[in-house]
Design a protein around this motif. Structure first.
Motif, PDB file in Angstrom:
ATOM      1  N   ARG A  41       0.838  -1.210   0.000  1.00  0.00           N
ATOM      2  CA  ARG A  41       0.000   0.000   0.000  1.00  0.00           C
ATOM      3  C   ARG A  41       0.871   1.257   0.000  1.00  0.00           C
ATOM      4  O   ARG A  41       0.626   2.202  -0.744  1.00  0.00           O
ATOM      5  CB  ARG A  41      -0.904   0.029   1.234  1.00  0.00           C
ATOM      6  CG  ARG A  41      -2.040  -0.961   1.240  1.00  0.00           C
ATOM      7  CD  ARG A  41      -2.771  -0.863   2.575  1.00  0.00           C
ATOM      8  NE  ARG A  41      -3.692  -1.946   2.761  1.00  0.00           N
ATOM      9  CZ  ARG A  41      -5.001  -1.877   2.491  1.00  0.00           C
ATOM     10  NH1 ARG A  41      -5.502  -0.759   2.025  1.00  0.00           N
ATOM     11  NH2 ARG A  41      -5.779  -2.908   2.704  1.00  0.00           N
ATOM     12  N   SER A  42       1.864   1.268   0.853  1.00  0.00           N
ATOM     13  CA  SER A  42       2.733   2.433   0.966  1.00  0.00           C
ATOM     14  C   SER A  42       3.484   2.682  -0.332  1.00  0.00           C
ATOM     15  O   SER A  42       3.636   3.829  -0.770  1.00  0.00           O
ATOM     16  CB  SER A  42       3.725   2.237   2.114  1.00  0.00           C
ATOM     17  OG  SER A  42       4.597   3.348   2.214  1.00  0.00           O
ATOM     18  N   ALA A  43       3.952   1.614  -0.977  1.00  0.00           N
ATOM     19  CA  ALA A  43       4.688   1.759  -2.236  1.00  0.00           C
ATOM     20  C   ALA A  43       3.807   2.378  -3.312  1.00  0.00           C
ATOM     21  O   ALA A  43       4.224   3.289  -4.041  1.00  0.00           O
ATOM     22  CB  ALA A  43       5.219   0.405  -2.692  1.00  0.00           C
ATOM     23  N   VAL A  44       2.567   1.889  -3.418  1.00  0.00           N
ATOM     24  CA  VAL A  44       1.638   2.428  -4.416  1.00  0.00           C
ATOM     25  C   VAL A  44       1.304   3.885  -4.091  1.00  0.00           C
ATOM     26  O   VAL A  44       1.306   4.758  -4.968  1.00  0.00           O
ATOM     27  CB  VAL A  44       0.351   1.581  -4.485  1.00  0.00           C
ATOM     28  CG1 VAL A  44      -0.685   2.247  -5.389  1.00  0.00           C
ATOM     29  CG2 VAL A  44       0.675   0.178  -4.993  1.00  0.00           C
ATOM     30  N   PHE A  45       1.036   4.153  -2.822  1.00  0.00           N
ATOM     31  CA  PHE A  45       0.710   5.512  -2.366  1.00  0.00           C
ATOM     32  C   PHE A  45       1.824   6.478  -2.745  1.00  0.00           C
ATOM     33  O   PHE A  45       1.580   7.550  -3.334  1.00  0.00           O
ATOM     34  CB  PHE A  45       0.513   5.484  -0.839  1.00  0.00           C
ATOM     35  CG  PHE A  45      -0.195   6.689  -0.289  1.00  0.00           C
ATOM     36  CD1 PHE A  45       0.445   7.913  -0.210  1.00  0.00           C
ATOM     37  CD2 PHE A  45      -1.500   6.594   0.177  1.00  0.00           C
ATOM     38  CE1 PHE A  45      -0.196   9.032   0.314  1.00  0.00           C
ATOM     39  CE2 PHE A  45      -2.155   7.698   0.697  1.00  0.00           C
ATOM     40  CZ  PHE A  45      -1.503   8.924   0.767  1.00  0.00           C
ATOM     41  N   GLU A  46       3.060   6.111  -2.427  1.00  0.00           N
ATOM     42  CA  GLU A  46       4.190   6.990  -2.696  1.00  0.00           C
ATOM     43  C   GLU A  46       4.457   7.136  -4.192  1.00  0.00           C
ATOM     44  O   GLU A  46       4.880   8.199  -4.657  1.00  0.00           O
ATOM     45  CB  GLU A  46       5.442   6.475  -1.971  1.00  0.00           C
ATOM     46  CG  GLU A  46       5.355   6.558  -0.457  1.00  0.00           C
ATOM     47  CD  GLU A  46       5.045   7.969   0.032  1.00  0.00           C
ATOM     48  OE1 GLU A  46       5.610   8.949  -0.514  1.00  0.00           O
ATOM     49  OE2 GLU A  46       4.218   8.099   0.954  1.00  0.00           O
ATOM     50  N   ALA A  47       4.234   6.069  -4.955  1.00  0.00           N
ATOM     51  CA  ALA A  47       4.416   6.139  -6.411  1.00  0.00           C
ATOM     52  C   ALA A  47       3.442   7.121  -7.037  1.00  0.00           C
ATOM     53  O   ALA A  47       3.815   7.946  -7.884  1.00  0.00           O
ATOM     54  CB  ALA A  47       4.239   4.757  -7.031  1.00  0.00           C
ATOM     55  N   VAL A  48       2.190   7.062  -6.621  1.00  0.00           N
ATOM     56  CA  VAL A  48       1.177   7.971  -7.163  1.00  0.00           C
ATOM     57  C   VAL A  48       1.491   9.404  -6.760  1.00  0.00           C
ATOM     58  O   VAL A  48       1.393  10.335  -7.577  1.00  0.00           O
ATOM     59  CB  VAL A  48      -0.236   7.558  -6.688  1.00  0.00           C
ATOM     60  CG1 VAL A  48      -1.273   8.604  -7.098  1.00  0.00           C
ATOM     61  CG2 VAL A  48      -0.614   6.203  -7.277  1.00  0.00           C
ATOM     62  N   LYS A  49       1.886   9.626  -5.511  1.00  0.00           N
ATOM     63  CA  LYS A  49       2.244  10.971  -5.061  1.00  0.00           C
ATOM     64  C   LYS A  49       3.442  11.510  -5.849  1.00  0.00           C
ATOM     65  O   LYS A  49       3.479  12.688  -6.219  1.00  0.00           O
ATOM     66  CB  LYS A  49       2.581  10.953  -3.562  1.00  0.00           C
ATOM     67  CG  LYS A  49       1.408  10.613  -2.654  1.00  0.00           C
ATOM     68  CD  LYS A  49       0.421  11.771  -2.551  1.00  0.00           C
ATOM     69  CE  LYS A  49       0.949  12.883  -1.692  1.00  0.00           C
ATOM     70  NZ  LYS A  49      -0.034  13.991  -1.537  1.00  0.00           N
ATOM     71  N   ALA A  50       4.427  10.656  -6.136  1.00  0.00           N
ATOM     72  CA  ALA A  50       5.597  11.069  -6.907  1.00  0.00           C
ATOM     73  C   ALA A  50       5.195  11.449  -8.326  1.00  0.00           C
ATOM     74  O   ALA A  50       5.723  12.409  -8.903  1.00  0.00           O
ATOM     75  CB  ALA A  50       6.635   9.962  -6.936  1.00  0.00           C
ATOM     76  N   CYS A  51       4.248  10.712  -8.885  1.00  0.00           N
ATOM     77  CA  CYS A  51       3.774  10.999 -10.238  1.00  0.00           C
ATOM     78  C   CYS A  51       3.060  12.350 -10.278  1.00  0.00           C
ATOM     79  O   CYS A  51       3.238  13.128 -11.233  1.00  0.00           O
ATOM     80  CB  CYS A  51       2.841   9.880 -10.696  1.00  0.00           C
ATOM     81  SG  CYS A  51       2.435   9.930 -12.457  1.00  0.00           S
ATOM     82  N   VAL A  52       2.277  12.652  -9.275  1.00  0.00           N
ATOM     83  CA  VAL A  52       1.598  13.948  -9.194  1.00  0.00           C
ATOM     84  C   VAL A  52       2.622  15.076  -9.144  1.00  0.00           C
ATOM     85  O   VAL A  52       2.503  16.076  -9.853  1.00  0.00           O
ATOM     86  CB  VAL A  52       0.673  14.025  -7.953  1.00  0.00           C
ATOM     87  CG1 VAL A  52       0.152  15.444  -7.762  1.00  0.00           C
ATOM     88  CG2 VAL A  52      -0.503  13.056  -8.096  1.00  0.00           C
ATOM     89  N   ARG A  53       3.651  14.910  -8.303  1.00  0.00           N
ATOM     90  CA  ARG A  53       4.679  15.945  -8.193  1.00  0.00           C
ATOM     91  C   ARG A  53       5.395  16.161  -9.522  1.00  0.00           C
ATOM     92  O   ARG A  53       5.663  17.294  -9.925  1.00  0.00           O
ATOM     93  CB  ARG A  53       5.703  15.567  -7.112  1.00  0.00           C
ATOM     94  CG  ARG A  53       5.176  15.647  -5.696  1.00  0.00           C
ATOM     95  CD  ARG A  53       6.299  15.601  -4.677  1.00  0.00           C
ATOM     96  NE  ARG A  53       7.059  14.353  -4.739  1.00  0.00           N
ATOM     97  CZ  ARG A  53       6.750  13.254  -4.064  1.00  0.00           C
ATOM     98  NH1 ARG A  53       5.683  13.238  -3.275  1.00  0.00           N
ATOM     99  NH2 ARG A  53       7.495  12.173  -4.164  1.00  0.00           N
ATOM    100  N   LYS A  54       5.709  15.075 -10.206  1.00  0.00           N
ATOM    101  CA  LYS A  54       6.395  15.181 -11.496  1.00  0.00           C
ATOM    102  C   LYS A  54       5.507  15.874 -12.516  1.00  0.00           C
ATOM    103  O   LYS A  54       5.975  16.745 -13.286  1.00  0.00           O
ATOM    104  CB  LYS A  54       6.759  13.787 -11.995  1.00  0.00           C
ATOM    105  CG  LYS A  54       7.492  13.765 -13.342  1.00  0.00           C
ATOM    106  CD  LYS A  54       8.873  14.363 -13.229  1.00  0.00           C
ATOM    107  CE  LYS A  54       9.634  14.182 -14.532  1.00  0.00           C
ATOM    108  NZ  LYS A  54      11.004  14.758 -14.458  1.00  0.00           N
TER     109      LYS A  54
END
Length: 264
Positions: free
Chosen positions: A247-260
């Protein structure tokens, strides 16, 4: 109705295929431009569309013009087409990070613009596209574009403040899902299943699960609990996924994509 595409990459080609296959617009009323002659030749032979190496020609031809190019080319292509009469045309963008304000500044005049974010499942008619129109787009304009885009998937209107989130949770997310399918299949192969069968089992499980979320209206957590029998195999697998931080990995991946996306 005439439709233009600047760019014949994977996304633009997927949209064209869906539009033609669904009967939303005949091939002879679609023109695509691209710098690579070989790409144009291939698309013309496959789809029967009109082609050109001149972005201005595609823009002048079209009532709806999809800027189906990579974000780094937007400024250059807009500079090429902004001097033609765009008053009665609808410009549809697909680039992450390119805001309606930025687009207006590039055109330097009032233009009908619909900012969108599609995804690659459009290639099989199951795309998802977020849409955000500017103030010049009428309800009829929006209805027309949504109808055209329904040829390759579903559309949803969102506020521009959510377009970067759409990029992360929909535009980019097929890559995450493909990684999940590949990982499950690899594990099945490790336990003796032939690879072709492993891909079919894993992919169909993802397809069916997604359909359950959409059609039952139940919370994903509730659907997960329905599979997890007390002391059973599924809850043991879920325990390991939680332990490994899925869950944490997916959460952080999506947040990183938003920032990019916001930084593009």
């Amino acid at each position: 109705m005439k439709i233009g595409f600047t760019g014949c990459g994977n996304m633009g080609s997927a949209m064209m295929r869906g539009i033609i296959a669904s009967g939303k617009c005949p091939a002879e009323n679609i023109m695509a431009s691209d710098m690579v002659a070989e790409v144009l030749k291939s698309r013309k032979e496959e789809l029967g569309i009109l082609t050109t190496t001149d972005n201005r020609e595609a823009a002048e031809f079209a009532q709806i013009l999809f800027l189906s190019i990579k974000p780094q080319y937007y400024e250059e292509v807009i500079a090429q087409i902004r001097t033609i009469d765009l008053q009665d045309k609808i410009i549809v963008t697909i680039a992450p990070g390119k805001t309606l304000k930025w687009l207006k500044e590039q055109f330097g005049k009032e233009v009908k613009i619909i900012r969108t974010m599609p995804n690659t499942p459009a290639m099989v008619g199951e795309g998802m596209m977020g849409m955000c129109p500017n103030e010049n787009v009428t309800d009829e304009d929006l209805r027309l574009v949504r109808d055209v885009c329904s040829g390759f998937g579903k559309t949803e209107l969102v506020g521009e403040n959510l377009m970067d989130v759409v990029t992360a949770v929909s535009g980019s997310s097929p890559a995450y899902v493909f990684m999940f399918i590949e990982a499950m299949a690899d594990a099945a192969v490790a336990d003796g299943m032939p690879r072709d069968k492993a891909y079919r089992f894993a992919a169909q499980a993802v397809l069916g699960s997604a359909k359950m979320v959409l059609e039952t209206g139940k919370h994903p957590g509730e659907l997960k609990d329905m599979v997890c029998s007390p002391g059973g195999t599924t809850i043991e697998a879920v325990r390991v996924l939680e332990e490994k931080g899925m869950r944490s990995a997916v959460f952080e991946a999506v947040k990183a994509c938003v920032r990019k996306s916001k930084g593009m």
